[in-house]
Design a protein around this motif. Structure first.
Motif, PDB file in Angstrom:
ATOM      1  N   GLN A   1     -57.032  92.808  70.030  1.00 46.69           N
ATOM      2  CA  GLN A   1     -56.745  94.044  69.299  1.00 46.69           C
ATOM      3  C   GLN A   1     -55.758  93.779  68.152  1.00 46.69           C
TER       4      GLN A   1
ATOM      5  N   GLN B   1     -56.744  91.597  60.757  1.00 45.21           N
ATOM      6  CA  GLN B   1     -57.882  91.401  59.844  1.00 45.21           C
ATOM      7  C   GLN B   1     -58.137  92.649  59.007  1.00 45.21           C
ATOM      8  N   SER B   2     -58.018  93.798  59.668  1.00 48.39           N
ATOM      9  CA  SER B   2     -58.254  95.058  58.964  1.00 48.39           C
ATOM     10  C   SER B   2     -57.241  95.238  57.835  1.00 48.39           C
TER      11      SER B   2
ATOM     12  N   ARG C   1     -57.897  92.902  54.882  1.00 46.60           N
ATOM     13  CA  ARG C   1     -59.061  93.253  54.050  1.00 46.60           C
ATOM     14  C   ARG C   1     -58.968  94.680  53.509  1.00 46.60           C
TER      15      ARG C   1
ATOM     16  N   LEU D   1     -57.588  92.049  65.383  1.00 45.42           N
ATOM     17  CA  LEU D   1     -58.464  92.947  64.620  1.00 45.42           C
ATOM     18  C   LEU D   1     -57.653  93.834  63.668  1.00 45.42           C
ATOM     19  N   ILE D   2     -56.476  94.264  64.126  1.00 43.67           N
ATOM     20  CA  ILE D   2     -55.607  95.059  63.243  1.00 43.67           C
ATOM     21  C   ILE D   2     -55.179  94.195  62.051  1.00 43.67           C
TER      22      ILE D   2
END
Lengths: 198, 166
Positions: B54, B60-61, B64, B57-58
């Motif tokens: 998690q 990476q978010s 980007r 993913l945060i």
């Protein structure tokens, strides 16, 4: 008095024998019960682990779509057939804007596993989202029709609309990342939402 | 020792079974302790694994995110980072940044250039309830300090988990 005297002078030690054997039997019962309880607890923990694995898998798919910087779409099929304890069980899956929860009932015992998504979730299809936004703000929040409101208002409104929704575990899940566009006097900005529906 | 071995009075003999049971109970307690410790260690690593994904993913978010994008898609703008951290923080931009994520997820973001010359800490006021689990995930990013200068850096997301969510 005579009976008391006989009792006091009885040197066969049968009371000692009875007491020690009773203590031994009680201790054995306690140990056997503890071993049994321990084995049952371990099995319960294994089942809980499997349920946690299922909720983490679903959450991971939601978060993966949520982390995308673009609109994206995936489908997800819930499958517990490869698990040893939860195979063939009935599951109740509920998703709200705050959490993803899976619960099941094994041998009359209810088990639940809940996880928090990292991204904003709206557990309805795009058509409902756009209708909700249109009914509240007059526009549907797409890039062609941005909403004239503060993002806090939009988030608050969608949070109030998003109840806990129950999903059918045997049906496919559609997980869709979308953006709601909103504008002040100068800029058009957007906020991402993950839509989960069947 | 000699006297003890050759003592034929058999004082302990009638209570042999009690001693044996006591030893059995002791053995079981030790076994249960070892298994519990192993389970707790396994729980900790499972927590780290589940939440690392998690946090990653945060990260990476954020890397980007178009909100922080520089002149190219793969660059993070230092100018935009300044609006989220330090004295020039714009409250509206900071609020929009964190509102893209669920309000139940507490995290802070640290972005630094490789040489450590520029560091940005982005955080919102955390909830009052004490968090019990801390997980961090880092990813490499390229920071655009100005249109002429791009430097490598690291983006780290530190995730704070509440007790119920572990």
């Amino acid at each position: 008095m005579r009976a008391m005297s006989v009792f006091l002078h009885d040197e066969r030690a049968w009371v000692d024998f009875v007491l020690s054997k009773t203590a031994l039997i009680l201790a054995s019962v306690v140990v056997i019960a503890a071993v049994y309880h321990f084995a049952v607890s371990m099995e319960h923990m294994d089942r809980q682990k499997e349920l946690d694995m299922l909720s983490t898998e679903l959450l991971s798919n939601i978060d993966k779509v949520g982390s995308s910087p673009y609109e994206s779409n995936i489908t997800y099929k819930f499958n517990a057939e490869h698990l040893s304890y939860l195979q063939g069980q009935q599951f109740e899956i509920s998703i709200s804007s705050e959490y993803v929860a899976i619960d099941t009932n094994i041998d009359g015992r209810s088990m639940i596993s809940a996880r928090t998504p990292a991204f904003r979730v709206y557990p309805y299809p795009p058509s409902i989202l756009y209708n909700d936004l249109r009914s509240e703000y007059g526009t549907n929040g797409t890039i062609m029709e941005p909403i004239s409101a503060e993002h806090k208002d939009i988030i608050g409104f969608l949070a109030s609309r998003a109840n806990e929704v129950s999903f059918d575990a045997s049906e496919q899940f559609y997980i869709h990342k979308t953006f709601i566009y909103f504008a002040d006097d100068i800029n058009v900005e957007k906020i991402g939402y993950v839509l989960v529906y069947q | 020792m000699y006297w003890f071995i050759n003592d034929d009075r058999a004082i302990l003999e009638p209570q042999n079974d009690i001693f044996a049971t006591a030893l059995l109970v002791l053995g079981f307690v030790v076994f249960a302790c070892v298994v519990s410790k192993t389970y707790i260690a396994q729980q900790d690593s499972a927590f780290a694994l589940e939440n690392y994904e998690q946090a990653s993913l945060i990260a990476q978010s954020i890397a980007r995110s178009q909100m922080l994008q520089g002149s190219r898609q793969d660059l993070m703008s230092a100018e935009k980072l300044d609006k989220l951290s330090g004295t020039q923080t714009d409250p509206r931009t900071l609020s929009l940044f964190f509102d893209s994520f669920s309000s139940n997820v507490n995290f802070q973001v640290d972005i630094s250039t490789e040489d450590g010359e520029h560091i940005w800490h982005i955080s919102r006021t955390l909830s009052a309830s004490p968090s019990v689990g801390h997980i961090a995930a880092s990813i490499p990013v390229t920071l655009e300090l100005n249109p002429m200068q791009q430097v490598p850096g690291t983006l780290t997301v530190k995730l704070f988990k509440e007790r119920w969510d572990i």
